[in-house]
Design a protein around this motif. Structure first.
Motif, mmCIF file in Angstrom:
data_model
loop_
_atom_site.group_PDB
_atom_site.id
_atom_site.type_symbol
_atom_site.label_atom_id
_atom_site.label_comp_id
_atom_site.label_asym_id
_atom_site.label_seq_id
_atom_site.Cartn_x
_atom_site.Cartn_y
_atom_site.Cartn_z
ATOM 1 N N UNK A 174 -62.873 45.791 65.328
ATOM 2 C CA UNK A 174 -63.476 45.091 64.190
ATOM 3 C C UNK A 174 -62.984 43.664 63.982
ATOM 4 N N UNK A 186 -56.329 35.027 53.020
ATOM 5 C CA UNK A 186 -56.876 36.216 52.353
ATOM 6 C C UNK A 186 -55.981 36.539 51.170
ATOM 7 N N UNK A 203 -55.264 43.601 60.135
ATOM 8 C CA UNK A 203 -56.421 42.749 60.452
ATOM 9 C C UNK A 203 -56.073 41.272 60.307
ATOM 10 N N UNK A 264 -64.761 41.361 50.302
ATOM 11 C CA UNK A 264 -65.050 42.739 50.696
ATOM 12 C C UNK A 264 -64.586 43.640 49.566
ATOM 13 N N UNK A 288 -69.191 42.209 51.428
ATOM 14 C CA UNK A 288 -69.201 43.353 52.332
ATOM 15 C C UNK A 288 -68.694 44.573 51.583
ATOM 16 N N UNK A 290 -67.207 48.192 52.036
ATOM 17 C CA UNK A 290 -66.580 48.968 53.101
ATOM 18 C C UNK A 290 -66.330 50.397 52.632
ATOM 19 N N UNK A 302 -70.110 49.939 56.878
ATOM 20 C CA UNK A 302 -70.126 48.818 55.946
ATOM 21 C C UNK A 302 -71.520 48.261 55.704
ATOM 22 N N UNK B 97 -69.156 39.350 70.696
ATOM 23 C CA UNK B 97 -70.238 39.531 69.726
ATOM 24 C C UNK B 97 -69.612 39.553 68.345
ATOM 25 N N UNK B 99 -68.071 40.615 65.232
ATOM 26 C CA UNK B 99 -67.474 41.883 64.847
ATOM 27 C C UNK B 99 -67.549 42.057 63.332
ATOM 28 N N UNK B 100 -67.724 43.298 62.917
ATOM 29 C CA UNK B 100 -67.946 43.563 61.492
ATOM 30 C C UNK B 100 -66.645 43.796 60.733
ATOM 31 N N UNK B 101 -65.958 42.763 60.354
ATOM 32 C CA UNK B 101 -64.684 43.002 59.667
ATOM 33 C C UNK B 101 -64.865 43.149 58.164
ATOM 34 N N UNK B 102 -64.091 44.043 57.597
ATOM 35 C CA UNK B 102 -64.166 44.247 56.154
ATOM 36 C C UNK B 102 -62.821 44.000 55.499
ATOM 37 N N UNK B 103 -61.818 43.590 56.260
ATOM 38 C CA UNK B 103 -60.501 43.376 55.658
ATOM 39 C C UNK B 103 -60.266 41.894 55.388
#
Lengths: 500, 103
Positions: A174, A186, A203, A264, A288, A290, A302, B97, B99-103
């Motif tokens: 991800x 963040x 992350x 998110x 987003x 999640x 998500x 590609x 990427x679907x990050x949610x953090x």
């Protein structure tokens, strides 16, 4: 495949970039790596089976996570909001251990003899002032990286086990390495013992993103930090976003958040009015939603920023409704809806959610793996998929009301009650019933100066859903019980309002 | 020849490159960087060899490298001057590609 690799890569590439900042304390990625090495040497020299943490967010949180990874010892952050007897029990379960803790928390506890408490400020001084030899993380991908005690909304906490390969599968699937720009940051508001708090550290490190920590959430402070630290990304639980919006609606201050690009959210159900207002207030921000569990190493599905915009702008009710969904599964995750017999259900049919993928651990200490022979994990959440593959959650399986053999999802009834103009918040739960086995009960928070009758609310539901969904009992209350991440505690309501 | 599996980490004998295997069909492979057989992480470089001609296009940290069939995928965990090959085939950068990050 070890969590330590994430930090090694970040520190090698951007040693001087700030990794983590809390108040006036900060560490660069280079310093974080050095501190993690020092921590690992200390952990290895002890005979600890676990590295525990009992503290709020601070720069030592990533030090402890990566230090434990370098040492090959599982990291166990614990919930400092638990009562002393609850924490005493958890400590007994992790001994022998090193416990990094704020003395304010340990003062109230009975510390087992083989749990060595390292006061948080002294631990911070030790890891920052010790020059330690770098070391190679040797833990096998199959070894336990992190153990989390689940929030125990039902019964005694279970110890969910996450292996290096689970967490790394999630991060590598991800996050793009070094995706963050130099100035990005963040804002982390989730506590360190929550899976979202852990995935935020992992992350952000792999993205080489600056982490700004806000240990005790407060809407005004959140807005102030967003501005001061040029925060680009944030994760919030729904309650927090609600408070930020409420605060802004008082008109107390203008929200100048020029750097904010992405928010998110997750951890509980987002009320539609809150996300609606947020989308209108910050049209340039990517939202987003999640959905994930501790046992799945965080996010498994998500709702993307494009999905949010498409749903908000659509006049098609089916597409608009997706704003209340948790979106689609990650590409690395397979997801099925099954009935009680295990049969895979079709689009639109409501049932039990099962998932499969490298990040899915589905394992508890002492209870073993909950995966079936084909690797599928029962989330114990209920839901359905629409024809676009969007997942709608209907609550925990334990919360389903079985009335005369018919399964009723609380969420379905709550959504209808929340549409009533006089209702601010609503929770639906089961009560014992002589005739039906179980019956539907509702606890309602009313808007100020509004007094609809019970009969009026029952009629409201009756005119929109099948009659079996009409609450047999309706209680008015000042507020509903939520845990700190915004998860509704129906168990508490069942105890509070056991019968009509 | 080396037995490879997901999670295996290797380093180049002739440059700074380090990689981790993301996916690979089970088996033994001739995996090279800069034309020289790659080493286990614990093995020290002897500093004797150099990058062979035609094996010098380099690696970049954080990039994923794949064979033409995309059956083998490596993550570069440290960049270097050599290029990685497997069973004689040079690996190429995998197209990233979103990427679907949610953090």
């Amino acid at each position: 495949m070890n969590l330590a690799m994430l930090l090694e890569m970040a520190a090698e590439t951007f040693p001087d970039r700030v990794a983590v900042k809390s108040g006036d304390r900060q560490l660069t990625y280079g310093q974080l790596l050095a501190a993690a090495h020092a921590a690992a040497h200390h952990f290895k020299a002890s005979n600890a089976r676990y590295v525990g943490l009992l503290d709020v967010s601070s720069p030592i949180v990533p030090v402890a996570i990566f230090g434990a990874a370098f040492a090959g010892i599982p990291y166990v952050p614990m919930n400092y909001r638990l009562t002393p007897p609850e924490l005493d029990e958890l400590l007994a379960r992790i001994a022998p251990a090193v416990l990094i803790a704020d003395p304010e928390y340990t003062a109230r506890l009975t510390i087992p003899q083989d749990v060595a408490v390292f006061p948080a400020d002294r631990f911070a001084a030790h890891v920052m002032n010790t020059v330690a030899e770098p070391l190679i993380a040797t833990a096998d991908p199959g070894e336990v990286a992190i153990q989390l005690f689940t929030s125990g909304t039902t019964g005694k906490p279970k110890a969910a086990v996450l292996r290096h390969e689970n967490l790394m599968s999630y991060i590598l699937g991800t996050v793009e390495f070094a995706a963050a720009a130099e100035e990005d940051a963040i804002l982390i508001t989730v506590p360190p013992y929550h899976i979202a708090g852990i995935s935020a550290v992992l992350s952000s490190t792999y993205a080489c993103r600056r982490m700004v920590q806000l240990p005790n959430f407060d809407a005004r402070e959140w807005l102030r930090l967003c501005g001061q630290e040029h925060v680009s990304n944030a994760f919030l639980v729904p309650t927090m976003l609600g408070r930020v919006i409420d605060h802004l609606e008082t008109g107390a201050e203008a929200a100048e958040l020029p750097a904010l690009r992405a928010i998110a959210y997750g951890g509980g159900k987002m009320p539609l009015p809150v996300i609606d207002k947020a989308l209108k207030r910050w049209p340039h921000v990517d939202f987003t939603n999640a959905y994930g569990l501790t046992e799945t190493s965080s996010t498994i599905a998500l709702l993307s920023p494009d999905d949010h915009r498409a749903a908000a702008a659509s006049s098609d009710p089916a597409i608009r409704k997706r704003l209340g969904s948790v979106g689609r599964p990650l590409e690395t995750i397979e997801l099925q809806i099954r009935d009680e017999t295990g049969k895979v259900l079709e689009t639109g049919q409501s049932g039990l959610i099962f998932v499969r993928g490298g990040q899915v651990s589905g394992e508890y200490l002492g209870l073993g793996s909950q995966l079936d022979s084909d690797g599928w994990f029962p989330t114990k959440d209920r839901g359905y998929l629409d024809d676009g593959g969007y997942l709608f959650l209907e609550g925990r399986d334990d919360d389903v009301i079985v009335r005369g053999g018919e399964n009723i999802s609380p969420g379905e009834v709550e959504d209808v009650l929340l549409d009533h103009p006089d209702v601010i918040d609503a929770a639906v739960f089961s009560i014992a019933d002589d005739q039906w086995g179980e019956a539907v009960a509702a606890a309602i928070v009313l808007r100020e100066h509004k007094n609809p009758s019970v009969a009026e609310l029952q009629d409201w539901v009756r005119s929109r859903l099948r009659s079996s969904r009409v609450p047999a009992a309706v209680h008015f209350t000042g507020q509903l019980p939520y845990n700190e991440t915004g998860k509704l505690l129906r168990r508490v309501l069942r105890q509070q309002f056991p019968a009509r | 020849m080396k037995a490879l599996k997901a999670g295996t980490r290797l380093k180049s004998a002739v440059c700074d490159t380090e990689v981790m295997v993301i996916k690979v069909p089970a088996g033994e492979y001739d995996i090279r960087c800069g034309g020289a057989e790659m080493l286990d992480m614990a093995t020290a470089r002897d500093g004797a060899g150099s990058i062979a001609a035609g094996h010098d296009s380099g690696t970049l940290v954080g990039k994923r490298y794949v064979d033409s069939q995309e059956k083998v995928e490596m993550l570069c965990t440290k960049g270097g001057a050599g290029a990685v090959s497997i069973n004689g085939e040079m690996l190429a950068v995998k197209q990233a590609k979103a990427l679907p990050s949610s953090d």
